[in-house]
Structures are given as structure tokens and as C-alpha cells.
Design a protein around this motif. Structure first.
Motif, PDB file in Angstrom:
ATOM      1  N   MET A   1       0.842  -1.192   0.000  1.00 39.43           N
ATOM      2  CA  MET A   1       0.000   0.000   0.000  1.00 39.43           C
ATOM      3  C   MET A   1       0.882   1.249   0.000  1.00 39.43           C
ATOM      4  O   MET A   1       1.813   1.360   0.802  1.00 39.43           O
ATOM      5  CB  MET A   1      -0.922   0.002   1.224  1.00 39.43           C
ATOM      6  N   LYS A   2       0.598   2.189  -0.893  1.00 40.28           N
ATOM      7  CA  LYS A   2       1.354   3.431  -1.000  1.00 40.28           C
ATOM      8  C   LYS A   2       0.449   4.612  -0.610  1.00 40.28           C
ATOM      9  O   LYS A   2      -0.646   4.766  -1.183  1.00 40.28           O
ATOM     10  CB  LYS A   2       1.870   3.624  -2.426  1.00 40.28           C
ATOM     11  N   ILE A   3       0.927   5.412   0.330  1.00 37.09           N
ATOM     12  CA  ILE A   3       0.141   6.525   0.850  1.00 37.09           C
ATOM     13  C   ILE A   3       0.854   7.840   0.532  1.00 37.09           C
ATOM     14  O   ILE A   3       2.064   7.972   0.789  1.00 37.09           O
ATOM     15  CB  ILE A   3      -0.041   6.427   2.385  1.00 37.09           C
ATOM     16  N   SER A   4       0.145   8.790  -0.036  1.00 39.20           N
ATOM     17  CA  SER A   4       0.657  10.147  -0.210  1.00 39.20           C
ATOM     18  C   SER A   4      -0.101  11.083   0.718  1.00 39.20           C
ATOM     19  O   SER A   4      -1.331  11.205   0.631  1.00 39.20           O
ATOM     20  CB  SER A   4       0.490  10.621  -1.657  1.00 39.20           C
ATOM     21  N   ILE A   5       0.639  11.728   1.621  1.00 39.00           N
ATOM     22  CA  ILE A   5       0.054  12.671   2.567  1.00 39.00           C
ATOM     23  C   ILE A   5       0.211  14.082   2.013  1.00 39.00           C
ATOM     24  O   ILE A   5       1.326  14.491   1.653  1.00 39.00           O
ATOM     25  CB  ILE A   5       0.733  12.549   3.948  1.00 39.00           C
ATOM     26  N   ILE A   6      -0.892  14.811   1.936  1.00 41.41           N
ATOM     27  CA  ILE A   6      -0.893  16.186   1.422  1.00 41.41           C
ATOM     28  C   ILE A   6      -1.177  17.123   2.587  1.00 41.41           C
ATOM     29  O   ILE A   6      -2.197  16.986   3.266  1.00 41.41           O
ATOM     30  CB  ILE A   6      -1.966  16.398   0.328  1.00 41.41           C
ATOM     31  N   THR A   7      -0.287  18.079   2.807  1.00 36.64           N
ATOM     32  CA  THR A   7      -0.449  18.988   3.938  1.00 36.64           C
ATOM     33  C   THR A   7       0.123  20.361   3.583  1.00 36.64           C
ATOM     34  O   THR A   7       1.112  20.439   2.836  1.00 36.64           O
ATOM     35  CB  THR A   7       0.249  18.430   5.196  1.00 36.64           C
ATOM     36  N   PRO A   8      -0.486  21.438   4.049  1.00 36.90           N
ATOM     37  CA  PRO A   8       0.072  22.767   3.747  1.00 36.90           C
ATOM     38  C   PRO A   8       1.492  22.945   4.258  1.00 36.90           C
ATOM     39  O   PRO A   8       2.324  23.566   3.594  1.00 36.90           O
ATOM     40  CB  PRO A   8      -0.892  23.731   4.443  1.00 36.90           C
ATOM     41  N   ARG A   9       1.773  22.433   5.468  1.00 40.26           N
ATOM     42  CA  ARG A   9       3.100  22.607   6.080  1.00 40.26           C
ATOM     43  C   ARG A   9       3.531  21.286   6.712  1.00 40.26           C
ATOM     44  O   ARG A   9       2.696  20.496   7.138  1.00 40.26           O
ATOM     45  CB  ARG A   9       3.061  23.698   7.161  1.00 40.26           C
ATOM     46  N   TYR A  10       4.844  21.129   6.768  1.00 40.70           N
ATOM     47  CA  TYR A  10       5.404  19.933   7.401  1.00 40.70           C
ATOM     48  C   TYR A  10       6.653  20.365   8.160  1.00 40.70           C
ATOM     49  O   TYR A  10       7.438  21.177   7.672  1.00 40.70           O
ATOM     50  CB  TYR A  10       5.754  18.888   6.340  1.00 40.70           C
ATOM     51  N   PRO A  11       6.842  19.843   9.369  1.00 37.50           N
ATOM     52  CA  PRO A  11       7.998  20.253  10.175  1.00 37.50           C
ATOM     53  C   PRO A  11       9.319  20.091   9.402  1.00 37.50           C
ATOM     54  O   PRO A  11       9.449  19.199   8.576  1.00 37.50           O
ATOM     55  CB  PRO A  11       7.933  19.311  11.380  1.00 37.50           C
ATOM     56  N   PRO A  12      10.256  21.020   9.672  1.00 38.83           N
ATOM     57  CA  PRO A  12      10.238  21.975  10.796  1.00 38.83           C
ATOM     58  C   PRO A  12       9.465  23.248  10.552  1.00 38.83           C
ATOM     59  O   PRO A  12       9.523  24.164  11.371  1.00 38.83           O
ATOM     60  CB  PRO A  12      11.722  22.290  10.975  1.00 38.83           C
ATOM     61  N   THR A  13       8.711  23.346   9.445  1.00 41.26           N
ATOM     62  CA  THR A  13       7.948  24.556   9.175  1.00 41.26           C
ATOM     63  C   THR A  13       6.754  24.677  10.107  1.00 41.26           C
ATOM     64  O   THR A  13       5.912  23.774  10.159  1.00 41.26           O
ATOM     65  CB  THR A  13       7.443  24.567   7.721  1.00 41.26           C
ATOM     66  N   ASN A  14       6.668  25.781  10.856  1.00 33.74           N
ATOM     67  CA  ASN A  14       5.478  26.111  11.648  1.00 33.74           C
ATOM     68  C   ASN A  14       4.971  24.910  12.441  1.00 33.74           C
ATOM     69  O   ASN A  14       3.833  24.490  12.322  1.00 33.74           O
ATOM     70  CB  ASN A  14       4.378  26.649  10.731  1.00 33.74           C
ATOM     71  N   ALA A  15       5.831  24.336  13.255  1.00 32.22           N
ATOM     72  CA  ALA A  15       5.506  23.071  13.927  1.00 32.22           C
ATOM     73  C   ALA A  15       4.572  23.286  15.115  1.00 32.22           C
ATOM     74  O   ALA A  15       4.981  23.234  16.274  1.00 32.22           O
ATOM     75  CB  ALA A  15       6.782  22.368  14.363  1.00 32.22           C
TER      76      ALA A  15
ATOM     77  N   LEU B   1       2.150  10.925  12.210  1.00 32.72           N
ATOM     78  CA  LEU B   1       1.437   9.988  11.342  1.00 32.72           C
ATOM     79  C   LEU B   1       2.349   9.458  10.247  1.00 32.72           C
ATOM     80  O   LEU B   1       2.426   8.240  10.013  1.00 32.72           O
ATOM     81  CB  LEU B   1       0.209  10.666  10.726  1.00 32.72           C
ATOM     82  N   ALA B   2       3.062  10.367   9.558  1.00 35.44           N
ATOM     83  CA  ALA B   2       3.916   9.941   8.455  1.00 35.44           C
ATOM     84  C   ALA B   2       5.005   8.992   8.938  1.00 35.44           C
ATOM     85  O   ALA B   2       5.276   7.958   8.306  1.00 35.44           O
ATOM     86  CB  ALA B   2       4.533  11.171   7.785  1.00 35.44           C
ATOM     87  N   GLU B   3       5.619   9.319  10.062  1.00 42.40           N
ATOM     88  CA  GLU B   3       6.717   8.490  10.554  1.00 42.40           C
ATOM     89  C   GLU B   3       6.234   7.152  11.084  1.00 42.40           C
ATOM     90  O   GLU B   3       6.915   6.124  10.913  1.00 42.40           O
ATOM     91  CB  GLU B   3       7.499   9.264  11.613  1.00 42.40           C
ATOM     92  N   GLN B   4       5.071   7.131  11.703  1.00 44.87           N
ATOM     93  CA  GLN B   4       4.537   5.852  12.180  1.00 44.87           C
ATOM     94  C   GLN B   4       4.095   4.975  11.008  1.00 44.87           C
ATOM     95  O   GLN B   4       4.324   3.757  11.017  1.00 44.87           O
ATOM     96  CB  GLN B   4       3.364   6.104  13.134  1.00 44.87           C
TER      97      GLN B   4
END
Length: 371
Positions: free
Chosen positions: A1-15, A25-28
């Protein structure tokens, strides 16, 4: 299964809380058996990098308002990339319409976490909007909303953080959508330093968070007048209401620290006896509540929104906007802090550990693939 996560920001941006949650979520998922690939696409830069093994592709910056503009930019950039995935997972709300549109165009199923209320007039969820936001709601957002909601409706399943969020969206344009409540997970790497303080008669209360009207901190400040002198309060965080709150407070019993480094926040949990979350709006969840429970603190919250679903002790759910009710719950928490603290540590491990929460996401992905 391949998952693409779409998010406005991702750390370290505006964490902030949302960015911490999407990174968890992504790391788990990256480590989870049954997930072959996790990619993150964000809109807060122009580089590609690997963060803790997770590929993160930043597709340039997008503005926040009006919502049609960032969603149009995100849709075009994502369509040009054509992510190699089986399922899209939209996170942190602002680009959900773009993901819904992309899902329909590429015929790739999508799920979306609901953790904020960007397309809803904030006054309807008891948040006092700024003048700029109020003007936007009365003009462009009123015109944009039907189209953006129709694009969001292409998403196969919505994953609200709490039943409270689900109810809000069911009454604001997505009444016929498919929902599955999946809460935030705790951060297994979160640790607080050992306490070096001896127990005294004094009770240290703690609030951690942004200082705006909807957070209800003014009612916590007022609740101090109902509590004995041995109760003191530390307020960690900043925001537009900090000057007003400082003027309102009894200076000798309330300490406003402003924003502090993360290491100092963990020390604040160690030094506290009771954590208080006095919100007056249907807050989707509240990551600081999980942190406080992990730290073995009793948590007093108000009986509204996601926090009311997280705090298990009914005696610790106060009436929103009621200082006297808050003070009663705080005194109960202080008198039973050791027992409740142990209960909370056990509860978060049983209900919010990644080993419990991640399988719920995996099952949601399988369900949309099977439909």
C-alpha cells in the motif's frame, strides 16, 4: 500500500499541533507493516528531503487566503507531479478541496483528517474572528464556500479527530459524507524530566497554548479568585490576548511565561500538579491534553469539543465560560491528583498509543481501496 500525505506545512515549518500530528502519522506509517511507501507533499518551500526516513517534497509556497487560490495552485502542482500512490491522505484542512478534486481527476481514493474549521464562519464555532477574517467571511468566502465544499465532497472518507468535529461538519455542508472518528496519537518520544521538588501544600496549575478568546484563559484567570491562596497558575504561551489577561490577573499568583522552548514546556509539566484546558469552543482535539496525561497530570477541561471526549473523569469537565465551575473541578483534581494522574497515564497508553491509532488509519485506507 502506497500513501501520499498532502499537507500545507510539514515540520520543521510552523511546527504547531497539526504539524506535530502529521509528522507523527507519516513516521509511524513509514514503520508500519502493510504500508509499503509513504510520501509527503507540502507547500512550504521548494526542496525535496528525507526526514526520519520519510520523503518530503515541498512544492513551493502558497498563500493562505482566499482559499480558492492555494487550492488551485496545489491542485495544478500535484496534478503535474501525479503522485505514485494508492490513497491520498489530506491533512491540516486548507488544501482538502484540492485533494478532493485531484482524487476525482486521477481516480485515486482519498481520506481527509478534519482538525480545524477553515470553511466555516468562526463565529458559528464560538471563535472571535479578526477584522480581516470577518471581512473575508462576509465577501469572498461566502462566494467560494459552495464550490470548495463540492470539491471536498469527492473525498471518500473524512477522519474527524472527535465526534464533536464530525457533528460540526455534518451541520455545515457535509451532512451525507462518510465519517470515521480517529483521534490524534500520543508522541511515544515525549518525555518529561524527573521532578526534584518535594510535595508541599501549594498547588501549581498549568495552561499551555495560544492566548485568544476561544481558549477561555480569561475564565481560568477569574477562577483563581475562587481558589485558596495556595493555588498558583503558570500560563505558557503567547497570543493577542496576553496583555489583557496579564492586566486581569492577580500578579502574585499567576505567571505568564510567554512562548518558551520545547524543553522548558516539558519542565513545566513536571513542575505542575494540575493541567487546565478551559476552552469555550468545539476544539477538535487538544494535543497538550495528551502531553499532560502522559506526564501523569490530572486534566481539567470544559465540557465542549474534543477535550470533553478525551478527559475521562466527569468531575473534571467544567461548564464552559464559568469560573466557579472551573474552580470546583480544579479543587477536585488537586485533591485526587495522584490517583487521577495514574489513571490518565494508563488511559493514553491504552487508547492513544500509535500501536492503537495507526491500525485505525490503515483500516480506513483499506476500506476506501475496497469500495
Amino acid at each position: 500500500m502506497k500513501i501520499s500525505i498532502i499537507t500545507p506545512r510539514y515540520p520543521p515549518t510552523n511546527a504547531g499541533g497539526g504539524e506535530i500530528s502529521v509528522k507523527l502519522l507519516a513516521e509511524q506509517l513509514h514503520e508500519w507493516e502493510g504500508v509499503d511507501q509513504v510520501d509527503v507533499f507540502s507547500f512550504d518551500g521548494d526542496q525535496t528531503e528525507s526526514i526520519n526516513g520519510v520523503p518530503v517534497r515541498r512544492l513551493n509556497d502558497v498563500p493562505q487566503y482566499p482559499y480558492t487560490v492555494p487550492n488551485e495552485i496545489a491542485y495544478r502542482k500535484l496534478k503535474a507531479v501525479e503522485p505514485d500512490c494508492d490513497v491520498f491522505h489530506a491533512y491540516n484542512m486548507h488544501l482538502h478541496p484540492a485533494v478532493g478534486r485531484l482524487s476525482a481527476t486521477l481516480e485515486i481514493p482519498a481520506v481527509a483528517t478534519l482538525n480545524a474549521y477553515p470553511l466555516i464562519n468562526w463565529g458559528e464555532v464560538n471563535v472571535n474572528p479578526s477584522t480581516k477574517r470577518r471581512l473575508y467571511e462576509r465577501t469572498l468566502l461566502r462566494l467560494e464556500r459552495p464550490r470548495l465544499l463540492s470539491q471536498m465532497a469527492n473525498i471518500d472518507t473524512f477522519l474527524p479527530l472527535s465526534s464533536s468535529v464530525k457533528r460540526v461538519y455534518q451541520s455545515h455542508g457535509l451532512e451525507s459524507a462518510d465519517y470515521e472518528v480517529i483521534p490524534n496519537m500520543l508522541d511515544p518520544s515525549f518525555e518529561t524530566p524527573d521532578s526534584e521538588n518535594e510535595r508541599t501544600d501549594e498547588v501549581e496549575l498549568l495552561y499551555v497554548g495560544y492566548l485568544r478568546d476561544s481558549k477561555g484563559v480569561r475564565y481560568l484567570v477569574d477562577a483563581m479568585e475562587h481558589l485558596p491562596e495556595r493555588f498558583e497558575l503558570t500560563v505558557v504561551g503567547d497570543g493577542p490576548k496576553r496583555p489583557d489577561l496579564a492586566d486581569r490577573a492577580a500578579a502574585d499568583r499567576i505567571d505568564f511565561t510567554g512562548s518558551v522552548p520545547y524543553e522548558e514546556v516539558t519542565q513545566a509539566y513536571t513542575d505542575a500538579d494540575v493541567f487546565v484546558h478551559p476552552g469555550v469552543w468545539p476544539e477538535p482535539f487538544g494535543r497538550t491534553i495528551l502531553e499532560a496525561m502522559q506526564a501523569g497530570l490530572p486534566v481539567v477541561a470544559t465540557n465542549i469539543g474534543g477535550p470533553a471526549e478525551t478527559v475521562p473523569q466527569s468531575e473534571l469537565l467544567a461548564t464552559p465560560g464559568n469560573p466557579a465551575s472551573l474552580s470546583e473541578s480544579i479543587e477536585y483534581a488537586a485533591a485526587n491528583r495522584d490517583r487521577i494522574g495514574r489513571e490518565n497515564q494508563q488511559l493514553v497508553e491504552e487508547q492513544y498509543h500509535p500501536d492503537v491509532v495507526v491500525p485505525k488509519f490503515h483500516e480506513a485506507y483499506k476500506n476506501v481501496l475496497d469500495d
